[in-house]
Design an enzyme around this catalytic site. Sequence first.
Site, PDB file in Angstrom:
ATOM      1  N   ARG A  46      51.205  44.276   2.363  1.00 51.27           N
ATOM      2  CA  ARG A  46      50.945  45.407   1.473  1.00 51.27           C
ATOM      3  C   ARG A  46      49.454  45.713   1.413  1.00 51.27           C
ATOM      4  NH1 ARG A  46      50.226  44.311  -3.664  1.00 51.27           N
ATOM      5  NH2 ARG A  46      51.836  42.682  -3.690  1.00 51.27           N
ATOM      6  N   TYR A  98      50.743  73.768  -2.002  1.00 49.79           N
ATOM      7  CA  TYR A  98      52.030  73.193  -1.652  1.00 49.79           C
ATOM      8  C   TYR A  98      52.868  72.950  -2.903  1.00 49.79           C
ATOM      9  CZ  TYR A  98      55.269  69.443  -0.364  1.00 49.79           C
ATOM     10  OH  TYR A  98      56.377  68.660  -0.209  1.00 49.79           O
ATOM     11  N   ASP A 170      42.691  69.452   0.765  1.00 51.97           N
ATOM     12  CA  ASP A 170      43.868  69.166   1.578  1.00 51.97           C
ATOM     13  C   ASP A 170      43.685  69.899   2.901  1.00 51.97           C
ATOM     14  OD1 ASP A 170      46.368  69.085   2.808  1.00 51.97           O
ATOM     15  OD2 ASP A 170      47.460  69.152   0.914  1.00 51.97           O
ATOM     16  N   LYS A 195      52.585  65.960   9.417  1.00 52.31           N
ATOM     17  CA  LYS A 195      52.456  67.280  10.017  1.00 52.31           C
ATOM     18  C   LYS A 195      51.687  67.203  11.346  1.00 52.31           C
ATOM     19  CE  LYS A 195      54.407  68.650   6.135  1.00 52.31           C
ATOM     20  NZ  LYS A 195      54.260  67.558   5.171  1.00 52.31           N
TER      21      LYS A 195
END
Length: 381
Positions: A46, A98, A170, A195
């Site tokens: 982790r 978004y 972003d 993306k």
Amino acid sequence: MRFATKAVHSQKNHNDSIGAIMPPIYQTSTYRQTIGDSPATYDYGRAGNPTRTALEKNLAELEGANHGVAYASGMSATDAILRVLRPGDHVIASGHMYGGNYRYFKFILEPLGIDVSLIDFSRIETIEKTLSPKTRVIWAESPTNPLCKVVDLELIAQCAHSVGATFVVDNTFASPYLQKPLTLGADIILHSTTKYLGGHSDLIGGFVCTDDDEWAEHLRFQVKCVGAIPGPMDCYLVLRGAKTLHVRMERHCANAHTIARYLEGHSNVSQVIYPGLESDAGHAIAKKQMSDFGGMMAIVLNTSTAQQTRSIVNELKIFNFAESLGGVESLIGHPATMSHGALTAEERIQLGISDNLVRLSVGIEDVDDLIEDLDQALSNI
């Protein structure tokens, strides 16, 4: 090194003892440790993984950043940044963003007592009037999702820094190949690696980079404590995708230019929103801060209802009617019932997301095939 060479070779020296060209996939949850004075580089999956480290260094280098942190998704990356906020803090964000982030700001941050201002970033005066001494973060997209609006990142950075706020950009739509927000004054860059960076619609991931040491410490603390980490296989897939980012983006841009010009003259299309068109409101700013105009566009059809719009979309054979963007294949979406479906009709109208708006993610197929596909579908209006 120039961008294309960095994309291919930035992780050439990844300390693999057998000389593998690609970094290994370290599919492990824990690591053997030895008793000694110096702490182990890795102790638990982790907290860190060598494949993830290779990805973080690769993407940070492509953005020109000192630090990079990978996450399980773009939304978990958003969450990691905004966990710095406390009740009473103020954040300013573009209303044209978004839909997932819009939901996060409205339904996660506001109930926690954080003051959220969702405003139009097209006029810098609007941002200046909204600033307060409690403003801690200004959050921008450029181009925006789904309306492909372009905002002046340098001017917004100046606004943020005038009150000591952190400016987050972003950069998912543009990718680091087309736009470098850190050089324009951004403090933090966010990507959904799902993306363009991944580029093949086969993974979910997020990434954040910065030059700020304190922010980097905060971001890594979130990874360790919250655990929203990408698995080593997903990290490998993004690394593989990043090697061809420059080649893919050039084709995405070229195809999008051609399609935008075709649609601009179509009798069944009332508006084309693409910053590469000289007629577009954001063209001048995009030309100043981007090296090309991207593969995303929004178009308004001459349809009257959401059902009619979706029926036209369903006539497409090559464009896939699907969520997401940035893959090698062309996609088309209907924001009013997909990314922004959770908003009220009034909120969508205020944002300019009408029932006859569709968003195109232009892929790398033969552009003549794409135009023929659009033409046969649009003829049904």
